[in-house]
Write a protein that holds these residues in place. Sequence first.
Motif, PDB file in Angstrom:
ATOM      1  N   SER A  47     -10.963  -6.981  -6.909  1.00 63.81           N
ATOM      2  CA  SER A  47     -11.316  -7.688  -5.668  1.00 63.81           C
ATOM      3  C   SER A  47     -10.097  -7.988  -4.795  1.00 63.81           C
ATOM      4  O   SER A  47     -10.041  -9.005  -4.114  1.00 63.81           O
ATOM      5  CB  SER A  47     -12.074  -8.982  -5.973  1.00 63.81           C
ATOM      6  OG  SER A  47     -13.269  -8.690  -6.660  1.00 63.81           O
ATOM      7  N   LEU A  48      -9.133  -7.081  -4.820  1.00 61.37           N
ATOM      8  CA  LEU A  48      -7.937  -7.219  -4.001  1.00 61.37           C
ATOM      9  C   LEU A  48      -7.951  -6.174  -2.894  1.00 61.37           C
ATOM     10  O   LEU A  48      -8.392  -5.050  -3.092  1.00 61.37           O
ATOM     11  CB  LEU A  48      -6.676  -7.055  -4.854  1.00 61.37           C
ATOM     12  CG  LEU A  48      -6.479  -8.103  -5.951  1.00 61.37           C
ATOM     13  CD1 LEU A  48      -5.321  -7.714  -6.849  1.00 61.37           C
ATOM     14  CD2 LEU A  48      -6.240  -9.470  -5.324  1.00 61.37           C
ATOM     15  N   ARG A  49      -7.449  -6.549  -1.747  1.00 64.13           N
ATOM     16  CA  ARG A  49      -7.346  -5.649  -0.608  1.00 64.13           C
ATOM     17  C   ARG A  49      -6.044  -4.851  -0.689  1.00 64.13           C
ATOM     18  O   ARG A  49      -5.109  -5.254  -1.367  1.00 64.13           O
ATOM     19  CB  ARG A  49      -7.375  -6.438   0.690  1.00 64.13           C
ATOM     20  CG  ARG A  49      -8.652  -7.177   0.891  1.00 64.13           C
ATOM     21  CD  ARG A  49      -8.579  -8.022   2.120  1.00 64.13           C
ATOM     22  NE  ARG A  49      -9.826  -8.738   2.300  1.00 64.13           N
ATOM     23  CZ  ARG A  49      -9.984  -9.712   3.155  1.00 64.13           C
ATOM     24  NH1 ARG A  49      -8.986 -10.097   3.916  1.00 64.13           N
ATOM     25  NH2 ARG A  49     -11.147 -10.303   3.267  1.00 64.13           N
ATOM     26  N   SER A  50      -6.003  -3.772   0.055  1.00 64.00           N
ATOM     27  CA  SER A  50      -4.781  -2.969   0.070  1.00 64.00           C
ATOM     28  C   SER A  50      -4.512  -2.448   1.470  1.00 64.00           C
ATOM     29  O   SER A  50      -5.390  -2.415   2.320  1.00 64.00           O
ATOM     30  CB  SER A  50      -4.897  -1.798  -0.913  1.00 64.00           C
ATOM     31  OG  SER A  50      -5.985  -0.971  -0.574  1.00 64.00           O
ATOM     32  N   THR A  51      -3.279  -2.056   1.664  1.00 62.83           N
ATOM     33  CA  THR A  51      -2.830  -1.469   2.914  1.00 62.83           C
ATOM     34  C   THR A  51      -2.230  -0.110   2.606  1.00 62.83           C
ATOM     35  O   THR A  51      -1.446   0.022   1.668  1.00 62.83           O
ATOM     36  CB  THR A  51      -1.736  -2.348   3.560  1.00 62.83           C
ATOM     37  OG1 THR A  51      -2.242  -3.648   3.741  1.00 62.83           O
ATOM     38  CG2 THR A  51      -1.278  -1.766   4.874  1.00 62.83           C
ATOM     39  N   LEU A  52      -2.605   0.876   3.372  1.00 62.91           N
ATOM     40  CA  LEU A  52      -1.987   2.187   3.236  1.00 62.91           C
ATOM     41  C   LEU A  52      -1.053   2.398   4.412  1.00 62.91           C
ATOM     42  O   LEU A  52      -1.338   1.966   5.527  1.00 62.91           O
ATOM     43  CB  LEU A  52      -3.039   3.299   3.232  1.00 62.91           C
ATOM     44  CG  LEU A  52      -3.480   3.784   1.856  1.00 62.91           C
ATOM     45  CD1 LEU A  52      -4.326   2.745   1.192  1.00 62.91           C
ATOM     46  CD2 LEU A  52      -4.187   5.091   1.970  1.00 62.91           C
ATOM     47  N   GLY A  53       0.019   3.047   4.150  1.00 59.70           N
ATOM     48  CA  GLY A  53       0.976   3.380   5.185  1.00 59.70           C
ATOM     49  C   GLY A  53       1.743   4.614   4.765  1.00 59.70           C
ATOM     50  O   GLY A  53       1.605   5.093   3.645  1.00 59.70           O
ATOM     51  N   PHE A  54       2.517   5.120   5.649  1.00 64.96           N
ATOM     52  CA  PHE A  54       3.344   6.286   5.370  1.00 64.96           C
ATOM     53  C   PHE A  54       4.778   5.905   5.670  1.00 64.96           C
ATOM     54  O   PHE A  54       5.105   5.487   6.775  1.00 64.96           O
ATOM     55  CB  PHE A  54       2.906   7.472   6.243  1.00 64.96           C
ATOM     56  CG  PHE A  54       3.762   8.693   6.080  1.00 64.96           C
ATOM     57  CD1 PHE A  54       3.759   9.404   4.897  1.00 64.96           C
ATOM     58  CD2 PHE A  54       4.570   9.127   7.113  1.00 64.96           C
ATOM     59  CE1 PHE A  54       4.550  10.529   4.737  1.00 64.96           C
ATOM     60  CE2 PHE A  54       5.357  10.251   6.979  1.00 64.96           C
ATOM     61  CZ  PHE A  54       5.341  10.950   5.787  1.00 64.96           C
ATOM     62  N   TRP A  55       5.622   6.004   4.673  1.00 64.59           N
ATOM     63  CA  TRP A  55       7.024   5.636   4.816  1.00 64.59           C
ATOM     64  C   TRP A  55       7.813   6.886   5.177  1.00 64.59           C
ATOM     65  O   TRP A  55       8.177   7.684   4.321  1.00 64.59           O
ATOM     66  CB  TRP A  55       7.548   5.035   3.518  1.00 64.59           C
ATOM     67  CG  TRP A  55       8.741   4.172   3.714  1.00 64.59           C
ATOM     68  CD1 TRP A  55       9.867   4.470   4.403  1.00 64.59           C
ATOM     69  CD2 TRP A  55       8.919   2.857   3.213  1.00 64.59           C
ATOM     70  NE1 TRP A  55      10.751   3.432   4.362  1.00 64.59           N
ATOM     71  CE2 TRP A  55      10.189   2.421   3.631  1.00 64.59           C
ATOM     72  CE3 TRP A  55       8.146   2.005   2.447  1.00 64.59           C
ATOM     73  CZ2 TRP A  55      10.704   1.179   3.304  1.00 64.59           C
ATOM     74  CZ3 TRP A  55       8.653   0.772   2.121  1.00 64.59           C
ATOM     75  CH2 TRP A  55       9.915   0.363   2.553  1.00 64.59           C
ATOM     76  N   ASP A  56       8.059   7.069   6.459  1.00 58.14           N
ATOM     77  CA  ASP A  56       8.760   8.256   6.920  1.00 58.14           C
ATOM     78  C   ASP A  56      10.260   8.024   6.932  1.00 58.14           C
ATOM     79  O   ASP A  56      10.723   6.893   6.948  1.00 58.14           O
ATOM     80  CB  ASP A  56       8.268   8.666   8.309  1.00 58.14           C
ATOM     81  CG  ASP A  56       8.457   7.567   9.337  1.00 58.14           C
ATOM     82  OD1 ASP A  56       7.967   6.448   9.095  1.00 58.14           O
ATOM     83  OD2 ASP A  56       9.095   7.816  10.373  1.00 58.14           O
TER      84      ASP A  56
END
Length: 135
Positions: A47-56
């Motif tokens: 029940s935890l949220r997450s964030t996706l990102g791209f580390w360029d």
Amino acid sequence: MANLVHRMARAAKAPINALGRRAAKSYIAGASLEEALEVGEHLAKQSLRSTLGFWDAVGSDPAKVFAAYHAALVAIGASRRDSYLSIKYPSLGYSTEMLSSLVREAKRLNVRLHFDALGPESVERTWMAVEAAQK
């Protein structure tokens, strides 16, 4: 002379960049989108949220950054999890076309976007992009 100055500046930044990479390891879920999605799934089961990102990397091709953001956006939409995509407007080369495309797709998929400024020099243009995206 300019080449020497560039090499000296890069050498001066090396310890800071190494420290940044070390500090960031706790935030990086994996080397690929698939690995990040697996971690996101694991978090969702708790029940935890997450964030996706791209580390360029500095100097990355904005088109490749856009492609990574778009793939992550589509994956978040398909997962139907309470996750969002973190984007860095400077990494898109401040392209309004690329940003508009991501914003349209995020709205279509009902996925939230988080705008992440890279430094003080990018804050104003990033805020302007946020305001434009809200229209």
